[in-house]
Design a protein around this motif. Structure first.
Motif, PDB file in Angstrom:
ATOM      1  N   MET A   1     -22.500 -49.549  -3.179  1.00  0.00           N
ATOM      2  CA  MET A   1     -22.330 -50.341  -1.978  1.00  0.00           C
ATOM      3  C   MET A   1     -20.816 -50.645  -1.758  1.00  0.00           C
ATOM      4  N   LYS A   2     -20.499 -50.293  -0.528  1.00  0.00           N
ATOM      5  CA  LYS A   2     -19.250 -50.995   0.033  1.00  0.00           C
ATOM      6  C   LYS A   2     -19.466 -52.470   0.602  1.00  0.00           C
ATOM      7  N   ILE A   3     -18.787 -53.230   0.194  1.00  0.00           N
ATOM      8  CA  ILE A   3     -19.328 -54.894   0.667  1.00  0.00           C
ATOM      9  C   ILE A   3     -17.809 -55.629   1.319  1.00  0.00           C
ATOM     10  N   LEU A   4     -17.975 -56.044   2.344  1.00  0.00           N
ATOM     11  CA  LEU A   4     -16.935 -56.915   2.990  1.00  0.00           C
ATOM     12  C   LEU A   4     -17.458 -58.171   2.714  1.00  0.00           C
ATOM     13  N   VAL A   5     -16.610 -59.069   1.894  1.00  0.00           N
ATOM     14  CA  VAL A   5     -16.908 -60.383   1.731  1.00  0.00           C
ATOM     15  C   VAL A   5     -15.967 -61.487   2.799  1.00  0.00           C
ATOM     16  N   ILE A   6     -16.542 -62.492   3.372  1.00  0.00           N
ATOM     17  CA  ILE A   6     -15.667 -63.188   4.110  1.00  0.00           C
ATOM     18  C   ILE A   6     -15.876 -64.657   3.661  1.00  0.00           C
ATOM     19  N   LEU A  28     -20.054 -58.440  -8.929  1.00  0.00           N
ATOM     20  CA  LEU A  28     -20.628 -57.149  -8.082  1.00  0.00           C
ATOM     21  C   LEU A  28     -19.731 -56.121  -8.339  1.00  0.00           C
ATOM     22  N   SER A  29     -18.409 -56.385  -8.438  1.00  0.00           N
ATOM     23  CA  SER A  29     -17.392 -55.178  -8.539  1.00  0.00           C
ATOM     24  C   SER A  29     -17.524 -54.465  -9.940  1.00  0.00           C
ATOM     25  N   ARG A  30     -17.990 -55.307 -10.846  1.00  0.00           N
ATOM     26  CA  ARG A  30     -18.221 -54.728 -11.952  1.00  0.00           C
ATOM     27  C   ARG A  30     -19.568 -53.956 -12.062  1.00  0.00           C
ATOM     28  N   LEU A  31     -20.540 -54.240 -11.360  1.00  0.00           N
ATOM     29  CA  LEU A  31     -21.632 -53.647 -11.110  1.00  0.00           C
ATOM     30  C   LEU A  31     -21.619 -52.187 -10.526  1.00  0.00           C
ATOM     31  N   GLY A  32     -20.281 -51.891 -10.113  1.00  0.00           N
ATOM     32  CA  GLY A  32     -19.987 -50.668  -9.277  1.00  0.00           C
ATOM     33  C   GLY A  32     -19.888 -50.566  -7.939  1.00  0.00           C
ATOM     34  N   HIS A  33     -20.130 -51.748  -7.306  1.00  0.00           N
ATOM     35  CA  HIS A  33     -19.618 -52.002  -5.942  1.00  0.00           C
ATOM     36  C   HIS A  33     -18.348 -52.045  -5.561  1.00  0.00           C
ATOM     37  N   GLN A  34     -17.888 -51.302  -4.292  1.00  0.00           N
ATOM     38  CA  GLN A  34     -16.629 -51.571  -3.829  1.00  0.00           C
ATOM     39  C   GLN A  34     -16.436 -52.813  -2.837  1.00  0.00           C
ATOM     40  N   ILE A  35     -15.594 -53.713  -3.182  1.00  0.00           N
ATOM     41  CA  ILE A  35     -15.354 -54.925  -2.609  1.00  0.00           C
ATOM     42  C   ILE A  35     -14.073 -55.272  -1.879  1.00  0.00           C
ATOM     43  N   ASP A  36     -14.085 -55.490  -0.772  1.00  0.00           N
ATOM     44  CA  ASP A  36     -13.070 -55.932   0.018  1.00  0.00           C
ATOM     45  C   ASP A  36     -13.327 -57.563   0.385  1.00  0.00           C
ATOM     46  N   VAL A  37     -12.340 -58.416   0.362  1.00  0.00           N
ATOM     47  CA  VAL A  37     -12.444 -59.916   0.695  1.00  0.00           C
ATOM     48  C   VAL A  37     -11.327 -60.234   1.788  1.00  0.00           C
ATOM     49  N   VAL A  38     -11.962 -60.933   2.754  1.00  0.00           N
ATOM     50  CA  VAL A  38     -10.699 -61.513   3.837  1.00  0.00           C
ATOM     51  C   VAL A  38     -11.016 -62.949   3.414  1.00  0.00           C
ATOM     52  N   GLY A  39      -9.842 -63.574   2.926  1.00  0.00           N
ATOM     53  CA  GLY A  39      -9.972 -65.145   2.566  1.00  0.00           C
ATOM     54  C   GLY A  39      -8.778 -65.645   3.293  1.00  0.00           C
ATOM     55  N   VAL A  40      -8.172 -66.839   2.664  1.00  0.00           N
ATOM     56  CA  VAL A  40      -7.199 -67.685   3.201  1.00  0.00           C
ATOM     57  C   VAL A  40      -5.824 -67.604   2.331  1.00  0.00           C
ATOM     58  N   GLN A  41      -4.895 -67.670   3.214  1.00  0.00           N
ATOM     59  CA  GLN A  41      -3.658 -67.724   2.387  1.00  0.00           C
ATOM     60  C   GLN A  41      -3.392 -69.243   2.364  1.00  0.00           C
ATOM     61  N   TYR A  42      -3.422 -69.889   1.236  1.00  0.00           N
ATOM     62  CA  TYR A  42      -3.358 -71.241   0.859  1.00  0.00           C
ATOM     63  C   TYR A  42      -2.052 -71.806   0.911  1.00  0.00           C
ATOM     64  N   PRO A  43      -1.712 -72.844   0.925  1.00  0.00           N
ATOM     65  CA  PRO A  43      -0.405 -73.512   0.782  1.00  0.00           C
ATOM     66  C   PRO A  43      -0.327 -74.063  -0.576  1.00  0.00           C
ATOM     67  N   LYS A  44       0.714 -73.461  -1.361  1.00  0.00           N
ATOM     68  CA  LYS A  44       0.951 -73.598  -2.862  1.00  0.00           C
ATOM     69  C   LYS A  44       1.269 -74.932  -3.365  1.00  0.00           C
ATOM     70  N   ASP A  45       1.562 -75.891  -2.479  1.00  0.00           N
ATOM     71  CA  ASP A  45       1.906 -77.283  -2.623  1.00  0.00           C
ATOM     72  C   ASP A  45       0.708 -78.114  -2.501  1.00  0.00           C
ATOM     73  N   ALA A  46      -0.586 -77.488  -2.537  1.00  0.00           N
ATOM     74  CA  ALA A  46      -1.823 -78.170  -2.440  1.00  0.00           C
ATOM     75  C   ALA A  46      -2.235 -78.677  -3.640  1.00  0.00           C
ATOM     76  N   VAL A  47      -2.740 -79.832  -3.720  1.00  0.00           N
ATOM     77  CA  VAL A  47      -3.203 -80.372  -5.109  1.00  0.00           C
ATOM     78  C   VAL A  47      -4.202 -79.553  -5.771  1.00  0.00           C
ATOM     79  N   ALA A  48      -5.003 -78.863  -4.993  1.00  0.00           N
ATOM     80  CA  ALA A  48      -5.862 -77.852  -5.516  1.00  0.00           C
ATOM     81  C   ALA A  48      -5.585 -76.460  -5.863  1.00  0.00           C
ATOM     82  N   TYR A  49      -4.484 -76.260  -5.547  1.00  0.00           N
ATOM     83  CA  TYR A  49      -3.727 -74.808  -5.936  1.00  0.00           C
ATOM     84  C   TYR A  49      -3.459 -74.679  -7.443  1.00  0.00           C
ATOM     85  N   ASP A  50      -4.102 -73.734  -7.903  1.00  0.00           N
ATOM     86  CA  ASP A  50      -3.963 -73.415  -9.429  1.00  0.00           C
ATOM     87  C   ASP A  50      -3.136 -72.243  -9.742  1.00  0.00           C
TER      88      ASP A  50
END
Length: 433
Positions: A1-6, A28-50
């Protein structure tokens, strides 16, 4: 399957929900599905940024990151915003000017969350992807609700494509969102109602949340399912090879008790633990000194942190990178797990804890805590109410058992059911059906 993740919450931000989404996507990708993800560009100075998680997604996964907009700067803590730098008269981080502004904006202006200005740009980008690729499924992941709004806009444009949404918490039943204005709550209830009517399948983390939505929106039960979180067995095996001495705070010849994550004042009351430690100190100083209790993470109320740090056997450390957090989890003797008061949800960290060989001491938020159902069905340690007497008795029992080299070995086995591979195979079936 082709899956678009938001999804708005993903690595390289740290958090149990972010790691959950990462593993859903990778497996899900390792199970053979094609995955595209639309996410957030996080600020690198955030305390939660690893920075160590910048390449956490498998190579076959395409991740597209969209700027969250200028409002987001009011909502994230920077790496230098350390609570220890605040004046001792400060009751909490919200006493700062920035804190007050962010709380006001959060509770009155932004709909539905801090990623409000990300929604339309993310939709426009995802729409282009949809026109060029034949997706089988749109999969939107809450945290936070903004991801569902992007998916809703896509579903209106591409109605023939199946849309599955995941709710990590009830959007309009989350106790952490109770301070919203009446108008904001009314608008968000209307929006969620439209989303629930349009979506093809809803996924939840607990039976209580699933039933809440079925009853609230009159859903057909076949439209809702439960999916779980999990842990990565390989990471735990690798973590066990690390030396305990290399992890700051852990001590030899002590009973190392660890809590990872955020202490939300309205959900997790640390006062009974403090009172139990006071009592143990008076009654048996030897057992009190045997305990080495470590909190790694954040407190949304500075006074809670101060209460804990009054105890000589308690240490508080800021957030650490995800890999290091798992090393602590693997090396601790006991993991402290707080349930949530008056909530339908369970802490995401429970599933990471279940992969450890440590004992878990579970403190239920109330007698109806959903966490009780999980922890009483796995043999990982004591499950008690979060009150002074019960905590005191369990700390004493665990300390005495440690001294006598008699800790319950059955409590030290990982729970295989919640390995990620097993969890995501179950998710795969629920995305399709």
């Amino acid at each position: 399957m082709k899956i678009l993740v938001i999804a708005t919450q993903l690595p390289p931000y740290i958090g149990s929900g972010n790691i959950r989404a990462l593993n859903y996507i990778n497996y899900l990708s390792r199970l053979g599905h094609q995955i595209d993800v639309v996410g957030v560009q996080y600020p690198k100075d955030a305390v939660a940024y690893d920075q160590n998680l910048e390449n956490a997604f498998d190579d076959d996964v395409n991740v597209y990151r969209i700027n969250p907009g200028f409002l987001y700067r009011f909502f994230y803590r920077k790496k230098d915003d350390n609570l220890d730098n605040y004046n001792s008269n400060s009751a909490s981080i919200n006493s700062t000017i920035k804190g007050k502004i962010s709380v006001f904006i959060k509770n009155t202006i932004v709909i539905p969350d801090a990623f409000m200005l990300w929604i339309y740009p993310a939709y426009k980008f995802a729409k282009k992807l949809m026109k060029n690729r034949d997706y089988d499924i749109i999969f939107s992941i809450h945290e936070t609700p903004s991801s569902h709004l992007v998916a809703y806009l896509l579903k209106r444009k591409f109605n023939n494509i199946r849309w599955v949404g995941y709710w990590s918490d009830p959007w309009n039943g989350d106790s952490l969102r109770n301070n919203r204005t009446v108008l904001k709550k009314y608008i968000e209830e209307k929006i969620e109602n439209k989303i629930v009517r349009k979506i093809d399948k809803l996924l939840f983390t607990t039976e209580k949340t699933k039933n809440l939505y079925i009853n609230k929106y009159g859903l057909n039960e076949s439209k809702a399912s439960i999916v779980f979180r999990g842990y990565d067995k390989k990471i735990y095996i690798d973590s066990m090879r690390k030396s305990k001495e290399s992890l700051e705070g852990l001590q030899k010849n002590k009973l190392n008790i660890l809590h990872l994550g955020t202490i939300y004042h309205t959900l997790r009351d640390i006062s009974p633990l403090c009172a139990a430690l006071d009592l143990l100190k008076r009654e048996d100083i030897k057992l009190y000194n045997l305990l080495n209790i470590i909190f790694i993470g954040q407190f949304d109320n500075y006074e809670d942190q101060r209460k804990l740090q009054k105890h000589s056997n308690v240490k508080v450390f800021p957030l650490v990178p995800y890999e290091q957090a798992l090393q602590y989890t693997a090396k601790a003797d006991v993991l402290l797990l707080y349930g949530n008061k008056k909530s339908t949800q369970v802490p995401g960290k429970v599933y990471e804890y279940l992969g450890s060989s440590a004992i878990i001491l579970t403190l239920l938020g109330d007698p109806q805590d959903e966490l009780k159902n999980i922890m009483e069905n796995v043999e990982k340690g004591p499950v008690i109410l979060n009150n002074e007497k019960e905590i005191y008795l369990e700390l004493k029992k665990l300390s005495e058992a440690y001294l006598n080299n008699n800790l319950n070995k059955n409590w030290m086995k990982p729970v295989d059911k919640y390995e990620w591979e097993n969890v995501v195979k179950d998710l795969e079936m629920k995305l399709i059906n």
